[in-house]
Scaffold this motif. Structure first.
Motif, PDB file in Angstrom:
ATOM      1  N   PHE A   9       0.665  -1.121   0.204  1.00  0.00           N
ATOM      2  CA  PHE A   9      -0.581   0.096  -0.153  1.00  0.00           C
ATOM      3  C   PHE A   9       0.962   1.245   0.176  1.00  0.00           C
ATOM      4  N   GLY A  10       0.254   2.307  -0.774  1.00  0.00           N
ATOM      5  CA  GLY A  10       1.109   3.866  -0.732  1.00  0.00           C
ATOM      6  C   GLY A  10       0.733   4.555  -0.720  1.00  0.00           C
ATOM      7  N   THR A  11       0.611   5.741  -0.238  1.00  0.00           N
ATOM      8  CA  THR A  11      -0.047   7.413  -0.113  1.00  0.00           C
ATOM      9  C   THR A  11       0.730   7.519  -0.837  1.00  0.00           C
ATOM     10  N   PRO A  12      -0.212   9.308  -1.682  1.00  0.00           N
ATOM     11  CA  PRO A  12       0.515   9.233  -3.211  1.00  0.00           C
ATOM     12  C   PRO A  12       1.541   9.973  -2.472  1.00  0.00           C
ATOM     13  N   GLY A  13       3.198   9.949  -3.355  1.00  0.00           N
ATOM     14  CA  GLY A  13       4.347  10.751  -2.846  1.00  0.00           C
ATOM     15  C   GLY A  13       4.804   9.867  -1.806  1.00  0.00           C
ATOM     16  N   SER A  14       4.748   8.847  -1.760  1.00  0.00           N
ATOM     17  CA  SER A  14       5.252   8.036  -0.349  1.00  0.00           C
ATOM     18  C   SER A  14       6.528   7.003  -1.217  1.00  0.00           C
ATOM     19  N   SER A  15       7.256   7.474  -2.525  1.00  0.00           N
ATOM     20  CA  SER A  15       8.018   6.449  -3.296  1.00  0.00           C
ATOM     21  C   SER A  15       7.845   5.642  -3.514  1.00  0.00           C
ATOM     22  N   LYS A  16       6.348   4.512  -2.628  1.00  0.00           N
ATOM     23  CA  LYS A  16       6.310   3.064  -2.923  1.00  0.00           C
ATOM     24  C   LYS A  16       6.997   2.501  -4.180  1.00  0.00           C
ATOM     25  N   GLU A  17       6.298   3.126  -5.047  1.00  0.00           N
ATOM     26  CA  GLU A  17       6.645   2.512  -6.989  1.00  0.00           C
ATOM     27  C   GLU A  17       8.184   2.789  -7.259  1.00  0.00           C
ATOM     28  N   ASP A  18       9.122   3.081  -5.962  1.00  0.00           N
ATOM     29  CA  ASP A  18      10.859   3.654  -6.442  1.00  0.00           C
ATOM     30  C   ASP A  18      12.069   2.376  -5.659  1.00  0.00           C
ATOM     31  N   ALA A  19      10.549   1.898  -3.975  1.00  0.00           N
ATOM     32  CA  ALA A  19      11.040   1.650  -3.558  1.00  0.00           C
ATOM     33  C   ALA A  19      10.918  -0.202  -3.871  1.00  0.00           C
ATOM     34  N   LEU A  20       9.788  -0.603  -4.780  1.00  0.00           N
ATOM     35  CA  LEU A  20       9.802  -1.508  -5.180  1.00  0.00           C
ATOM     36  C   LEU A  20      10.829  -1.708  -6.635  1.00  0.00           C
ATOM     37  N   ARG A  21      11.041  -0.931  -7.848  1.00  0.00           N
ATOM     38  CA  ARG A  21      11.996  -1.086  -8.468  1.00  0.00           C
ATOM     39  C   ARG A  21      13.128  -1.479  -7.977  1.00  0.00           C
ATOM     40  N   ASN A  22      13.592  -0.608  -6.581  1.00  0.00           N
ATOM     41  CA  ASN A  22      14.899  -0.835  -6.484  1.00  0.00           C
ATOM     42  C   ASN A  22      15.161  -2.690  -5.562  1.00  0.00           C
ATOM     43  N   ASP A  68      -0.415 -12.526   2.784  1.00  0.00           N
ATOM     44  CA  ASP A  68       0.366 -13.583   3.701  1.00  0.00           C
ATOM     45  C   ASP A  68       1.298 -12.005   4.592  1.00  0.00           C
ATOM     46  N   GLY A  69       1.449 -10.825   4.050  1.00  0.00           N
ATOM     47  CA  GLY A  69       1.969  -9.657   5.035  1.00  0.00           C
ATOM     48  C   GLY A  69       1.717  -8.736   4.279  1.00  0.00           C
ATOM     49  N   ALA A  70       2.122  -7.760   4.372  1.00  0.00           N
ATOM     50  CA  ALA A  70       2.223  -6.308   3.966  1.00  0.00           C
ATOM     51  C   ALA A  70       2.589  -4.997   3.602  1.00  0.00           C
ATOM     52  N   LEU A  71       3.353  -4.659   2.648  1.00  0.00           N
ATOM     53  CA  LEU A  71       4.533  -3.015   3.855  1.00  0.00           C
ATOM     54  C   LEU A  71       3.291  -2.142   2.875  1.00  0.00           C
ATOM     55  N   ILE A  72       3.647  -0.766   4.068  1.00  0.00           N
ATOM     56  CA  ILE A  72       2.600   0.000   4.263  1.00  0.00           C
ATOM     57  C   ILE A  72       4.216   1.195   3.897  1.00  0.00           C
ATOM     58  N   PHE A  73       3.240   1.967   2.742  1.00  0.00           N
ATOM     59  CA  PHE A  73       3.996   3.453   2.579  1.00  0.00           C
ATOM     60  C   PHE A  73       3.311   4.723   2.434  1.00  0.00           C
ATOM     61  N   LEU A  74       4.259   5.226   3.307  1.00  0.00           N
ATOM     62  CA  LEU A  74       3.218   7.020   4.140  1.00  0.00           C
ATOM     63  C   LEU A  74       4.301   8.258   3.328  1.00  0.00           C
ATOM     64  N   ASP A  75       3.917   8.821   3.268  1.00  0.00           N
ATOM     65  CA  ASP A  75       4.517   9.980   2.502  1.00  0.00           C
ATOM     66  C   ASP A  75       4.321  11.366   4.055  1.00  0.00           C
ATOM     67  N   SER A  76       5.870  10.943   4.921  1.00  0.00           N
ATOM     68  CA  SER A  76       5.869  11.833   6.100  1.00  0.00           C
ATOM     69  C   SER A  76       5.519  13.021   6.109  1.00  0.00           C
ATOM     70  N   CYS A  77       5.408  13.432   5.663  1.00  0.00           N
ATOM     71  CA  CYS A  77       6.535  15.313   4.318  1.00  0.00           C
ATOM     72  C   CYS A  77       4.046  16.034   4.766  1.00  0.00           C
ATOM     73  N   HIS A  78       3.851  14.937   4.535  1.00  0.00           N
ATOM     74  CA  HIS A  78       2.287  15.289   4.262  1.00  0.00           C
ATOM     75  C   HIS A  78       1.204  14.529   5.168  1.00  0.00           C
ATOM     76  N   GLY A  79       1.735  14.712   6.164  1.00  0.00           N
ATOM     77  CA  GLY A  79       0.919  14.613   7.927  1.00  0.00           C
ATOM     78  C   GLY A  79       0.996  13.199   7.915  1.00  0.00           C
ATOM     79  N   ALA A  80       1.744  11.934   7.672  1.00  0.00           N
ATOM     80  CA  ALA A  80       1.574  10.550   8.206  1.00  0.00           C
ATOM     81  C   ALA A  80       1.205  10.516   8.909  1.00  0.00           C
ATOM     82  N   SER A  81      -0.241   9.128   9.384  1.00  0.00           N
ATOM     83  CA  SER A  81      -0.621   9.344  11.010  1.00  0.00           C
ATOM     84  C   SER A  81      -1.082   7.430  11.025  1.00  0.00           C
ATOM     85  N   GLU A  82      -1.173   7.039  11.934  1.00  0.00           N
ATOM     86  CA  GLU A  82      -1.840   6.246  12.105  1.00  0.00           C
ATOM     87  C   GLU A  82      -3.456   5.550  11.789  1.00  0.00           C
ATOM     88  N   ASN A  83      -4.038   6.813  11.753  1.00  0.00           N
ATOM     89  CA  ASN A  83      -5.436   6.723  10.860  1.00  0.00           C
ATOM     90  C   ASN A  83      -5.692   5.992   9.374  1.00  0.00           C
TER      91      ASN A  83
END
Length: 151
Positions: A9-22, A68-83
């Motif tokens: 999962f990933g919020t916009p701007g969280s670098s999810k795609e870059d991480a998956l490419r790596n 089996d599991g999940a990875l969550i990517f958050l953009d912490s510049c824009h208020g990443a939160s537990e919600n």
């Protein structure tokens, strides 16, 4: 070789795609999802990431089957939160997960879930995936002492 299914999962701007490419040997991108795979510690991991567009939200339900599991990517510049994490957990259920943020901050979770800062080179992505593998192994009764939980 063990095989695992991990939802990403990933919020916009969280670098999810870059991480998956790596981490993935090949990343296939479609309008409704991204798919990639990697072999880590003798485990083949299939990564599925649903599109964030509202019209493809049904893909979250489709992809979350037998998870089996999940990875969550958050953009912490824009208020990443537990919600944000809670809304993603409704899809992934009780599957173990690791949270990645694209900027160092003091984000923490009440459940003690690992929160890992992803650097530009993606080197911490590998550490986070190994942490998730260890968490999944412990659920299956297998303990792997090679992968620490501390981040």
């Amino acid at each position: 070789m063990d095989v695992k299914k991990v939802m990403v999962f990933g919020t916009p701007g969280s670098s999810k795609e870059d991480a998956l490419r790596n981490i993935c040997s090949k990343l296939v991108e479609t309008v409704s999802m991204e798919y990639g795979s990697a072999v880590i510690e003798d485990t083949k991991i299939h990564f599925f990431s649903p599109a964030e567009d509202e019209k493809f939200m049904f893909m979250q339900d489709v992809l979350s089957k037998n998870l089996d599991g999940a990875l969550i990517f958050l953009d912490s510049c824009h208020g990443a939160s537990e919600n944000q994490i809670k809304s993603m957990k409704t899809v992934m259920g009780e599957a173990p997960y690791v949270v990645f943020t694209n900027h160092e901050n003091n984000l923490s979770t009440t459940e003690g879930v690992p929160v890992i800062y992803t650097d530009d080179e993606g080197s911490r992505m590998d550490k986070g995936v190994k942490t998730l593998l260890n968490m999944m192994s412990k659920l299956n009764g297998v303990v792997d002492h090679k992968t620490p939980y501390k981040t």
